[in-house]
Design a protein around this motif. Sequence first.
Motif, short mmCIF file in Angstrom:
data_model
loop_
_atom_site.label_atom_id
_atom_site.label_comp_id
_atom_site.label_asym_id
_atom_site.label_seq_id
_atom_site.Cartn_x
_atom_site.Cartn_y
_atom_site.Cartn_z
N ARG A 124 0.28 -1.06 0.43
CA ARG A 124 -0.23 -0.38 -0.14
C ARG A 124 0.52 0.96 0.02
O ARG A 124 1.32 1.65 0.91
CB ARG A 124 -0.78 0.09 1.29
N PHE A 125 1.03 2.00 -0.97
CA PHE A 125 1.61 3.52 -1.40
C PHE A 125 3.42 3.20 -1.39
O PHE A 125 3.66 4.27 -0.61
CB PHE A 125 0.79 4.26 -0.16
N GLY A 126 3.51 2.24 -1.62
CA GLY A 126 5.05 2.18 -2.11
C GLY A 126 5.39 2.15 -3.42
O GLY A 126 6.49 2.91 -3.17
N PHE A 127 4.97 1.99 -3.96
CA PHE A 127 5.48 2.11 -5.47
C PHE A 127 6.22 3.65 -5.81
O PHE A 127 6.86 3.72 -6.41
CB PHE A 127 4.78 1.61 -6.93
N MET A 128 5.53 4.25 -5.45
CA MET A 128 5.90 5.87 -6.07
C MET A 128 6.78 6.65 -4.86
O MET A 128 7.09 7.39 -6.11
CB MET A 128 4.25 7.42 -5.05
N PHE A 129 7.38 5.97 -4.23
CA PHE A 129 8.32 5.96 -3.53
C PHE A 129 9.85 5.25 -4.30
O PHE A 129 10.73 5.29 -3.29
CB PHE A 129 9.07 6.13 -2.23
N PHE A 130 9.57 4.18 -4.61
CA PHE A 130 10.60 2.91 -5.26
C PHE A 130 11.66 3.49 -6.25
O PHE A 130 11.54 3.81 -7.25
CB PHE A 130 10.23 1.41 -5.42
N PRO A 131 12.64 3.61 -6.00
CA PRO A 131 13.92 4.58 -6.89
C PRO A 131 13.76 3.80 -8.58
O PRO A 131 13.43 4.42 -9.72
CB PRO A 131 15.23 4.17 -6.14
N ASP A 132 13.54 2.29 -8.25
CA ASP A 132 13.41 1.42 -9.72
C ASP A 132 12.23 0.93 -9.55
O ASP A 132 12.48 -0.54 -9.66
CB ASP A 132 14.89 0.79 -9.87
N MET A 133 10.87 1.32 -9.80
CA MET A 133 9.37 0.79 -9.45
C MET A 133 9.74 -0.62 -10.89
O MET A 133 9.04 -1.62 -10.12
CB MET A 133 8.88 1.94 -10.17
N LEU A 134 10.50 -1.20 -11.70
CA LEU A 134 10.75 -2.06 -12.53
C LEU A 134 11.31 -3.11 -12.66
O LEU A 134 11.07 -4.10 -12.02
CB LEU A 134 10.72 -1.82 -14.13
N LEU A 135 12.19 -2.91 -11.18
CA LEU A 135 13.08 -3.88 -10.31
C LEU A 135 12.33 -3.80 -9.83
O LEU A 135 12.38 -5.14 -9.13
CB LEU A 135 14.55 -2.63 -10.32
N ALA A 136 11.47 -3.81 -9.26
CA ALA A 136 10.64 -4.04 -7.55
C ALA A 136 9.35 -4.85 -7.66
O ALA A 136 9.80 -5.48 -7.62
CB ALA A 136 10.22 -2.40 -6.99
N ALA A 137 9.19 -4.47 -8.98
CA ALA A 137 8.01 -5.02 -9.23
C ALA A 137 9.04 -6.89 -9.66
O ALA A 137 7.80 -7.23 -9.17
CB ALA A 137 7.06 -4.65 -10.43
N LYS A 138 9.68 -6.88 -10.31
CA LYS A 138 9.87 -7.89 -11.08
C LYS A 138 10.50 -8.63 -9.31
O LYS A 138 10.43 -9.57 -9.35
CB LYS A 138 11.48 -7.28 -11.69
N GLU A 139 11.41 -8.00 -8.72
CA GLU A 139 11.49 -8.78 -7.36
C GLU A 139 10.14 -8.99 -6.79
O GLU A 139 10.29 -10.39 -6.59
CB GLU A 139 11.98 -7.81 -6.19
N MET A 140 9.17 -8.81 -6.96
CA MET A 140 7.75 -8.99 -6.38
C MET A 140 7.84 -10.07 -6.49
O MET A 140 7.55 -11.33 -6.38
CB MET A 140 6.77 -7.65 -5.80
N VAL A 141 7.56 -10.14 -8.51
CA VAL A 141 7.40 -10.87 -9.01
C VAL A 141 8.09 -12.85 -8.56
O VAL A 141 7.61 -13.61 -8.91
CB VAL A 141 7.29 -11.22 -10.94
N ARG A 142 9.34 -12.25 -8.38
CA ARG A 142 10.04 -13.17 -8.38
C ARG A 142 10.05 -13.82 -6.92
O ARG A 142 9.91 -15.19 -7.26
CB ARG A 142 11.77 -12.68 -8.22
N VAL A 143 9.52 -13.14 -5.79
CA VAL A 143 9.76 -14.90 -4.52
C VAL A 143 7.99 -14.37 -4.75
O VAL A 143 7.90 -15.49 -4.13
CB VAL A 143 9.71 -13.35 -3.96
N LEU A 144 7.07 -14.55 -5.83
CA LEU A 144 5.71 -14.86 -5.89
C LEU A 144 5.68 -16.57 -6.12
O LEU A 144 6.59 -15.96 -7.34
CB LEU A 144 5.05 -13.41 -6.76
N LYS A 145 4.53 -16.96 -5.82
CA LYS A 145 4.56 -18.53 -6.04
C LYS A 145 3.53 -18.38 -7.42
O LYS A 145 3.42 -17.33 -8.23
CB LYS A 145 3.90 -19.19 -5.55
N PRO A 146 4.24 -18.94 -8.86
CA PRO A 146 3.82 -19.11 -9.49
C PRO A 146 1.82 -19.04 -9.54
O PRO A 146 0.91 -19.87 -8.25
CB PRO A 146 3.60 -20.77 -10.73
N GLY A 147 0.55 -18.32 -10.22
CA GLY A 147 -0.63 -18.33 -9.41
C GLY A 147 -1.10 -17.45 -8.11
O GLY A 147 -1.86 -17.44 -8.28
N GLY A 148 0.58 -16.69 -8.15
CA GLY A 148 -0.28 -15.57 -6.58
C GLY A 148 -0.53 -14.28 -7.27
O GLY A 148 -0.44 -14.21 -8.35
#
Length: 281
Positions: A124-148
């Motif tokens: 909740r309300f984190g992405f606006m402040f992440f220095p590299d938003m795409l890298l942050a999103a990819k890291e989240m996807v990496r640690v998410l289970k398939p179908g997560g």
Amino acid sequence: MENELNKIREQQKEAWNTFSSGWKKWDDLTMEWLKPMGDEIISYIRPKNGDIILDVASGTGEPGLTIASMIGDGKLYLTDLSEDMLTIASENALNRGIRNTETIVCDVCELPFEDNTFDAISCRFGFMFFPDMLLAAKEMVRVLKPGGRIATSVWGIPEKNFWVTATMGTINRNLNLSPPPPGSPGIFRCAKDGLMHELFSEAGLKNISEKEVTSKLNSKTSDVYWNMMNEIAAPVVGALSKADDAMKRKIKEEVYQALNEKYPDGNIMIDSSATVIYGEK
């Protein structure tokens, strides 16, 4: 570029640690205000008993702690750059008798978890402040289970967020502050229509959807609003530090005037609007 990103991270960490006491003081008011966005995130990720869930940019604990209360013998990881904010989150968990959480100070762009760890992720309300938003999103996807499932919220356009513009608009008008470089971390960085949808898609998520969620900051009085903004909002404090006492008084008077004009009955319930974005791995 990497040095610049690290510099931004350190600045943000220092700022959130500095303002953590303000967030603790105003926790009841701010959490009531932000609850509709957290509730929408929760409805998207559908927490259930036994889930392992990650909450990113947890701040003082929400919506992570509410999610933790819904997953029984599952586990909720609260993560944030600021150790002082997570200390408050731990205190809030203890006060509510929530014991299935763990706090970890870390950078979202370098999450300390194995691939395919989590059933769901909230932010909740984190992405606006992440220095590299795409890298942050990819890291989240990496640690998410398939179908997560992942859901996040970002602030909408300035015209729908008077809680920001009442103060920062007045400050900018009086101090003629230079606008930050395009794409810099900030409240309205993710407000552009379709930006987060595109980001989620580029990060590898599917079944992406978006929904506007509105809420009211029920400060009740101009004094409460002004004091809160001066104790939790780093941009406000940073900008006002550049003004002399006379200018500070002028800005305060104009903010109060703007509030009184918009809410002539004296009941200061300030409009806000956010977008909640959902995706699946």
